[in-house]
Design an enzyme around this catalytic site. Structure first.
Site, PDB file in Angstrom:
ATOM      1  N   ASP A   1     -11.031  -0.844 -14.489  1.00  0.00           N
ATOM      2  CA  ASP A   1     -10.082  -0.824 -13.782  1.00  0.00           C
ATOM      3  C   ASP A   1      -9.201  -2.027 -13.702  1.00  0.00           C
ATOM      4  OD1 ASP A   1      -8.543   0.136 -11.587  1.00  0.00           O
ATOM      5  OD2 ASP A   1      -9.949  -0.535 -10.057  1.00  0.00           O
TER       6      ASP A   1
ATOM      7  N   ARG B   1       2.848  -2.129  -1.114  1.00  0.00           N
ATOM      8  CA  ARG B   1       1.651  -1.907  -0.318  1.00  0.00           C
ATOM      9  C   ARG B   1       2.103  -1.153   1.195  1.00  0.00           C
ATOM     10  NH1 ARG B   1      -1.382  -2.164  -3.557  1.00  0.00           N
ATOM     11  NH2 ARG B   1       0.457  -1.977  -5.052  1.00  0.00           N
TER      12      ARG B   1
END
Length: 721
Positions: free
Chosen positions: A216, A600
């Site tokens: 990841d 975000r």
């Protein structure tokens, strides 16, 4: 197939990709963690790969825990044997198994960031170097960068006199670590890469074992991580990496987004899959993000899209100064909550550097509103917590010089700086660690070395030595929490800490919280507890379930999402940071950092900057960030919102916090006054006004011309009436 339900075509393509190298370029909010998790479950459930032959690595303990829980939920049976965790934790486990090939033994401890800098500082002092010229944190940064590039002290590139000095410090630094039977964070990766490169049998052992490797946040890997991954994937070549070069923001700690390009070169047959559907943000926010990031070079273009709809324009706000900016953030958040359109926990306020949080905190405190702060003094960084961890580390590894130095006089036991320096010097002459010598002195009169100390020092040392020896015996049979209880009792730590003050009580409560955490390791043991404590990250300490706005740096925001995001301090020199102006690579990373912050946001995005900034003791005009120019006008709202009719008390009422009383100020300075400034000398006041509970002046100085000055900060003197 139940396992593939709800995946979009690109996600499904990634999950069921054929064995072999696979590169998934995943845009923000595109479900990359879901893809990685489903891929692990698919390999176990559909391809019959035993969990023991799978290795999945990520960058935070929080992400690793979530991934493990999701895999277990999907597979519906035990995943025992699965290697799942952070790079550092995974390497730490393997290195303990293969410790016979390392310069430390298997019960090594891991020095945290503070310990690492302390070691460097001591070496700088020992070598009579100027600490102002060779700052410990900067020197350690150079050492860390060398390790990330797989340079041992003898390989350290020397092209300047400073580099020569750093190389000497690096050599002593490694000697100190090895003598203390310790590693730092970078060593975990460095020694793993060296182990796999230098020992073919070990390389083959793990390369054969791990049939599938999944990674990841691949864009955040450094050279050491990339090298060890290549070694581990050398047999089966089933390596599945997920990342996004556009979100590589950790260059300062060794991350290299070019590893994505290296992967495409080294695994030229890799299947490349793009994840472009975003499940987080509105299309407006995505369009703003793409408009910003497309100016960077060496990237794979992605067209991010969402089914969430267009959403409102982003708001760009110019405020007078940083005080007004902080107040604007608090007022806006409170207003949204008052109108029951959002909960306190829906908001995040992001900034480039930690120092920017101060004024924001003051604004929240002034309004008596709660908030969460990420990356400030972490729980594990508190003095009392570090004390007890140091005791436990010393018990686990008596050669740990840093832990011994910390606790040998805490609480005070008659062993001062001079006595410890004597102990350390004698240990060096005898080629022992200070801890080993202390255990030798525990023999009391039978020790041949005790007479070398004064009677008072010898008495104190011979008292503490037996305590350490007792704890070492007990560690073999007791779980971590009982070892900790024994230490707390033996050293009367509560009496030392809790002096009856509120601070003392709070510190003891922190020790009890550490005790609670230790109790969870009843079966896992002291080694695992200390390892997890050492490798905890800022995000791992983010409190869950606290319904309050979150204040955090843009770096700490990676991997998080919030309905409402404020990015403050968007002035040139702050974002992008002035240190990056002369470095094209650094400027591209600053742009990526802004891109990460933008993405975000789920529903609303607020960007703000200040007209005037307080810099090095005086106020100067601030330039808006150059990034504004990249944002299309049709996507932004630069206008001021209409004045709200509610009073402040009405706005803040939902949090049930009383407001601090407002004060009415009168101007002290009048137009025509002559004043004196400590830096700019004499000037003439042109205008004065009260703004945000402060007096703001326009002054013409003989030396620098017209300046706008905040009276309370400027230290002015009136020269005439």
């Amino acid at each position: 197939m139940e396992l593939l339900k709800g995946l979009n075509p690109q996600q499904k393509q990634a999950v069921i990709a054929e064995p072999g190298p696979v590169l998934v370029l995943a845009g923000p909010g595109s479900g990359k963690t879901r893809v990685l998790t489903q891929r692990v479950a698919y390999l176990i459930d559909q391809l019959g790969v035993h969990p023991y032959h799978l290795m999945a690595v990520t960058f935070t303990n929080k992400a690793a825990r979530e991934m493990g829980e999701r895999v277990a939920g999907l597979v519906g049976r035990q995943t025992r044997g699965l290697t799942l965790g952070t790079f550092h934790a995974t390497c730490a486990r393997i290195l303990r198994v293969e410790a016979e090939h390392l310069p430390v033994n298997s019960n090594y401890v891991i020095f945290d960031a503070d310990d690492q800098v302390k070691v460097v500082r001591q070496i700088i002092k020992d070598q009579n170097l100027d600490e102002k010229r060779y700052r410990p944190s900067s020197v350690h940064g150079s050492i860390s960068a060398a390790k990330n590039e797989l340079y041992l002290p003898e390989d350290f590139p020397i092209d300047t006199y400073r580099a020569e000095v750093v190389a000497r410090i690096y050599e002593e630094y490694q000697k100190t670590l090895i003598t203390s039977n310790a590693m730092d964070f970078d060593d975990l990766l460095l020694w793993m890469a060296i182990l796999l490169a230098d020992y073919p049998a070990i390389r083959e052992k793990y390369a054969r074992r791990f049939e599938h490797i999944l990674v990841d946040e691949f864009q955040d890997t450094n050279m050491a991580q990339y090298t060890l991954l290549k070694h581990l994937a050398s047999y089966h070549r089933n390596i599945f990496v997920v990342g996004d070069a556009d979100q590589s923001i950790y260059r300062w700690r060794g991350a290299d987004y070019r590893n994505v390009m290296r992967f495409r070169k080294d695994f030229s047959d890799a299947e490349v899959i793009l994840l472009e559907q975003n499940y987080r943000s509105t299309q407006t926010i995505l369009d703003v993000a793409m408009a910003v990031i497309e100016h960077n070079t060496n990237r794979t273009p992605k067209r991010l899209f969402t089914k969430r709809g267009t959403g409102p324009k982003i708001i760009i706000k110019e405020l007078f100064d940083e005080h007004e900016q902080a107040q604007y953030v608090v007022d806006t958040i409170a207003l949204r909550i008052a109108s029951t359109k959002a909960n306190p926990g829906d908001f995040a306020v992001m900034y480039r550097i930690n120092a920017q949080s101060r004024l924001l905190e003051e604004a929240f405190l002034s309004a008596n509103l709660p908030y969460k702060l990420v990356g400030a003094q972490r729980f594990y960084g508190r003095r009392e917590v570090k004390d007890i961890i140091a005791y436990l580390r010393l018990i686990f590894n008596p050669d740990d010089a840093i832990s011994l130095a910390r606790i040998i006089g805490t609480p005070p036991r008659g062993i001062g700086t001079k006595t410890y320096a004597q102990l350390r010097a004698l240990a060096q002459r005898l080629n022992l660690s200070s801890g080993a010598l202390l255990l030798e002195l525990a023999k009391g009169k039978e020790s041949e070395h005790l007479p070398q100390f004064s009677s008072r020092a010898a008495k104190a040392l011979s008292r503490f030595g037996p305590l350490l020896a007792k704890w070492l015996t007990e560690k073999e049979t007791l779980p971590p929490v009982e070892i900790m209880d024994q230490v707390l009792e033996d050293i009367d730590y509560q009496d030392y800490l809790d002096d009856g003050s509120e601070e003392g009580k709070e510190r003891w409560e922190n020790v009890m919280e550490l005790r609670r955490l230790a109790s969870e390791y009843h079966t896992m043991g002291l080694q695992q507890f200390l390892e997890d404590v050492a490798l905890v990250s800022d995000q791992d300490t983010l409190k869950e379930g606290v319904d309050a706005p979150t204040l955090l740096t843009l770096h700490a925001a990676k991997g998080l999402e919030f309905p409402h995001v404020f990015i403050v301090g968007l002035n040139d020199g702050v974002l992008p940071h002035q240190r990056s102006f002369e470095d094209p690579e650094a400027m591209e990373e600053e742009r990526r950092l802004f891109y990460v912050g933008i993405t975000r946001a789920k529903d609303r995005l607020h960007l703000s900057h200040a007209m005037y900034r307080f810099v090095y003791g005086h106020t100067e005009q601030g330039e808006p960030s150059r990034y504004y120019a990249d944002i299309p006008r049709e996507l932004r709202d630069d206008g001021r919102p209409k004045r709200q009719k509610q009073s402040k008390s009405e706005i803040f009422r939902p949090w049930n916090r009383p407001l601090a009383p407002s004060k009415t100020l009168e101007a002290q300075y009048k137009p025509g006054m002559t004043i004196s400034h400590p830096k700019w000398d004499k000037g003439l006041v042109i205008s004065s006004k009260i703004q945000d509970e402060d007096e703001v002046l326009d002054i013409v100085f003989d030396s620098v011309g017209l300046k706008k000055v905040i009276a309370s900060l400027a230290n002015l003197e009136i020269c005439d009436a």
